[in-house]
Write a protein that holds these residues in place. Structure first.
Motif, PDB file in Angstrom:
ATOM      1  N   GLY A  30       0.675  -1.100  -0.005  1.00 43.72           N
ATOM      2  CA  GLY A  30       0.051   0.046  -0.135  1.00 43.72           C
ATOM      3  C   GLY A  30       0.818   1.123   0.072  1.00 43.72           C
ATOM      4  O   GLY A  30       0.630   2.021  -0.832  1.00 43.72           O
ATOM      5  N   GLU A  31       1.849   1.183   0.777  1.00 43.68           N
ATOM      6  CA  GLU A  31       2.902   2.380   0.816  1.00 43.68           C
ATOM      7  C   GLU A  31       3.597   2.562  -0.438  1.00 43.68           C
ATOM      8  O   GLU A  31       3.549   3.946  -0.997  1.00 43.68           O
ATOM      9  CB  GLU A  31       3.888   2.204   1.885  1.00 43.68           C
ATOM     10  N   ALA A  38       0.643   5.699  -7.937  1.00 39.48           N
ATOM     11  CA  ALA A  38      -0.215   4.872  -8.563  1.00 39.48           C
ATOM     12  C   ALA A  38      -1.767   4.683  -7.710  1.00 39.48           C
ATOM     13  O   ALA A  38      -2.717   4.093  -8.216  1.00 39.48           O
ATOM     14  CB  ALA A  38       0.260   3.342  -8.494  1.00 39.48           C
ATOM     15  N   ASP A  39      -1.765   5.370  -6.602  1.00 34.43           N
ATOM     16  CA  ASP A  39      -3.119   5.505  -6.128  1.00 34.43           C
ATOM     17  C   ASP A  39      -4.086   6.354  -6.748  1.00 34.43           C
ATOM     18  O   ASP A  39      -5.207   6.420  -6.362  1.00 34.43           O
ATOM     19  CB  ASP A  39      -2.906   5.908  -4.521  1.00 34.43           C
ATOM     20  N   LEU A  41      -4.754   5.941  -9.672  1.00 30.57           N
ATOM     21  CA  LEU A  41      -5.532   4.981 -10.773  1.00 30.57           C
ATOM     22  C   LEU A  41      -6.773   4.163 -10.189  1.00 30.57           C
ATOM     23  O   LEU A  41      -6.635   3.973  -8.816  1.00 30.57           O
ATOM     24  CB  LEU A  41      -4.563   3.930 -11.099  1.00 30.57           C
ATOM     25  N   THR A  42      -7.741   3.944 -10.957  1.00 33.05           N
ATOM     26  CA  THR A  42      -8.741   3.067 -10.378  1.00 33.05           C
ATOM     27  C   THR A  42      -8.395   1.663 -10.007  1.00 33.05           C
ATOM     28  O   THR A  42      -7.229   1.158 -10.436  1.00 33.05           O
ATOM     29  CB  THR A  42      -9.968   3.019 -11.585  1.00 33.05           C
ATOM     30  N   ALA A  43      -8.928   0.933  -9.201  1.00 31.36           N
ATOM     31  CA  ALA A  43      -8.511  -0.279  -8.902  1.00 31.36           C
ATOM     32  C   ALA A  43      -8.517  -1.285 -10.109  1.00 31.36           C
ATOM     33  O   ALA A  43      -7.658  -2.155 -10.268  1.00 31.36           O
ATOM     34  CB  ALA A  43      -9.737  -1.084  -8.007  1.00 31.36           C
ATOM     35  N   GLU A  44      -9.528  -1.063 -10.944  1.00 23.08           N
ATOM     36  CA  GLU A  44      -9.324  -1.929 -12.338  1.00 23.08           C
ATOM     37  C   GLU A  44      -8.110  -1.587 -13.092  1.00 23.08           C
ATOM     38  O   GLU A  44      -7.682  -2.391 -13.597  1.00 23.08           O
ATOM     39  CB  GLU A  44     -10.827  -1.437 -12.950  1.00 23.08           C
ATOM     40  N   GLU A  45      -7.777  -0.207 -13.224  1.00 28.86           N
ATOM     41  CA  GLU A  45      -6.564  -0.075 -13.818  1.00 28.86           C
ATOM     42  C   GLU A  45      -5.330  -0.541 -13.335  1.00 28.86           C
ATOM     43  O   GLU A  45      -4.445  -1.136 -14.186  1.00 28.86           O
ATOM     44  CB  GLU A  45      -6.612   1.715 -14.017  1.00 28.86           C
ATOM     45  N   LEU A  46      -5.224  -0.426 -12.035  1.00 31.61           N
ATOM     46  CA  LEU A  46      -4.242  -0.887 -11.375  1.00 31.61           C
ATOM     47  C   LEU A  46      -4.072  -2.434 -11.606  1.00 31.61           C
ATOM     48  O   LEU A  46      -2.855  -2.944 -11.690  1.00 31.61           O
ATOM     49  CB  LEU A  46      -4.008  -0.433  -9.996  1.00 31.61           C
ATOM     50  N   ALA A  47      -5.104  -2.856 -11.294  1.00 32.25           N
ATOM     51  CA  ALA A  47      -5.311  -4.474 -11.312  1.00 32.25           C
ATOM     52  C   ALA A  47      -4.878  -5.029 -12.919  1.00 32.25           C
ATOM     53  O   ALA A  47      -3.920  -5.886 -12.886  1.00 32.25           O
ATOM     54  CB  ALA A  47      -6.594  -4.919 -11.116  1.00 32.25           C
ATOM     55  N   GLY A  48      -5.410  -4.420 -13.879  1.00 35.49           N
ATOM     56  CA  GLY A  48      -5.008  -4.852 -15.248  1.00 35.49           C
ATOM     57  C   GLY A  48      -3.419  -4.596 -15.433  1.00 35.49           C
ATOM     58  O   GLY A  48      -2.810  -5.385 -16.164  1.00 35.49           O
ATOM     59  N   ALA A  49      -3.045  -3.312 -14.986  1.00 35.15           N
ATOM     60  CA  ALA A  49      -1.490  -3.129 -15.091  1.00 35.15           C
ATOM     61  C   ALA A  49      -0.497  -4.188 -14.373  1.00 35.15           C
ATOM     62  O   ALA A  49       0.441  -4.554 -15.031  1.00 35.15           O
ATOM     63  CB  ALA A  49      -1.005  -1.557 -14.721  1.00 35.15           C
ATOM     64  N   GLN A  99       6.210  -0.533 -10.392  1.00 34.56           N
ATOM     65  CA  GLN A  99       6.348   0.847 -10.806  1.00 34.56           C
ATOM     66  C   GLN A  99       5.737   1.150 -12.250  1.00 34.56           C
ATOM     67  O   GLN A  99       5.356   2.337 -12.256  1.00 34.56           O
ATOM     68  CB  GLN A  99       8.157   0.884 -10.994  1.00 34.56           C
ATOM     69  N   PRO A 100       5.899   0.212 -13.167  1.00 39.53           N
ATOM     70  CA  PRO A 100       5.213   0.881 -14.610  1.00 39.53           C
ATOM     71  C   PRO A 100       3.736   1.128 -14.414  1.00 39.53           C
ATOM     72  O   PRO A 100       3.358   1.917 -15.153  1.00 39.53           O
ATOM     73  CB  PRO A 100       5.280  -0.672 -15.585  1.00 39.53           C
ATOM     74  N   ALA A 101       3.070   0.730 -13.320  1.00 39.99           N
ATOM     75  CA  ALA A 101       1.653   1.072 -13.412  1.00 39.99           C
ATOM     76  C   ALA A 101       1.369   2.766 -13.082  1.00 39.99           C
ATOM     77  O   ALA A 101       0.183   3.103 -13.367  1.00 39.99           O
ATOM     78  CB  ALA A 101       0.990   0.345 -11.948  1.00 39.99           C
ATOM     79  N   SER A 102       2.468   3.338 -12.743  1.00 38.25           N
ATOM     80  CA  SER A 102       2.424   4.867 -12.647  1.00 38.25           C
ATOM     81  C   SER A 102       3.053   5.483 -13.803  1.00 38.25           C
ATOM     82  O   SER A 102       3.491   6.668 -13.784  1.00 38.25           O
ATOM     83  CB  SER A 102       2.813   5.372 -11.314  1.00 38.25           C
ATOM     84  N   GLY A 103       2.940   4.808 -14.993  1.00 36.29           N
ATOM     85  CA  GLY A 103       3.493   5.277 -16.334  1.00 36.29           C
ATOM     86  C   GLY A 103       4.896   5.217 -16.378  1.00 36.29           C
ATOM     87  O   GLY A 103       5.696   5.782 -17.152  1.00 36.29           O
TER      88      GLY A 103
END
Length: 108
Positions: A30-31, A38-39, A41-49, A99-103
């Protein structure tokens, strides 16, 4: 004569330790999500990434992500040196894929 071992107490102690480790891992993840931004992002976007990242087998991409994650943690440790309960050197191995989840490189 030897005292019999209390297996129930040993098992309970191990279960308590495992529960504590799981709690710590969840807190650290979580931290990490918050620290990388990445917080937002929506839960769906984060999960997909994360699914795409975990399915990626290309060593070159994974190495690039790991290097970028290492740089992220080193730069954070210099900026936040006095903090005590931050994600430490042992954490980048698994979460660097986050890390890539935040671009980050390779997220697309």
């Amino acid at each position: 004569m030897r005292k019999p071992r209390d297996f129930d107490a040993d098992l309970k102690a191990l279960e308590d330790k495992a529960r504590g480790l799981r709690t710590r891992k969840v807190r650290q993840l979580g931290e990490l999500v918050i620290a990388t931004g990445a917080d937002t992002l929506t839960a769906e976007e984060l999960a997909g990434a994360l699914i795409v990242l975990s399915e990626t087998k290309e060593a070159g991409k994974r190495e690039a992500w790991a290097k970028r994650g290492t740089a992220f943690f080193h730069s954070r440790s210099r900026r936040n040196a006095p903090t005590t309960d931050r994600i430490s050197d042992g954490a980048p191995t698994q979460p660097s894929g986050l890390q890539p989840a935040s671009g980050r490189k390779g997220a697309t």
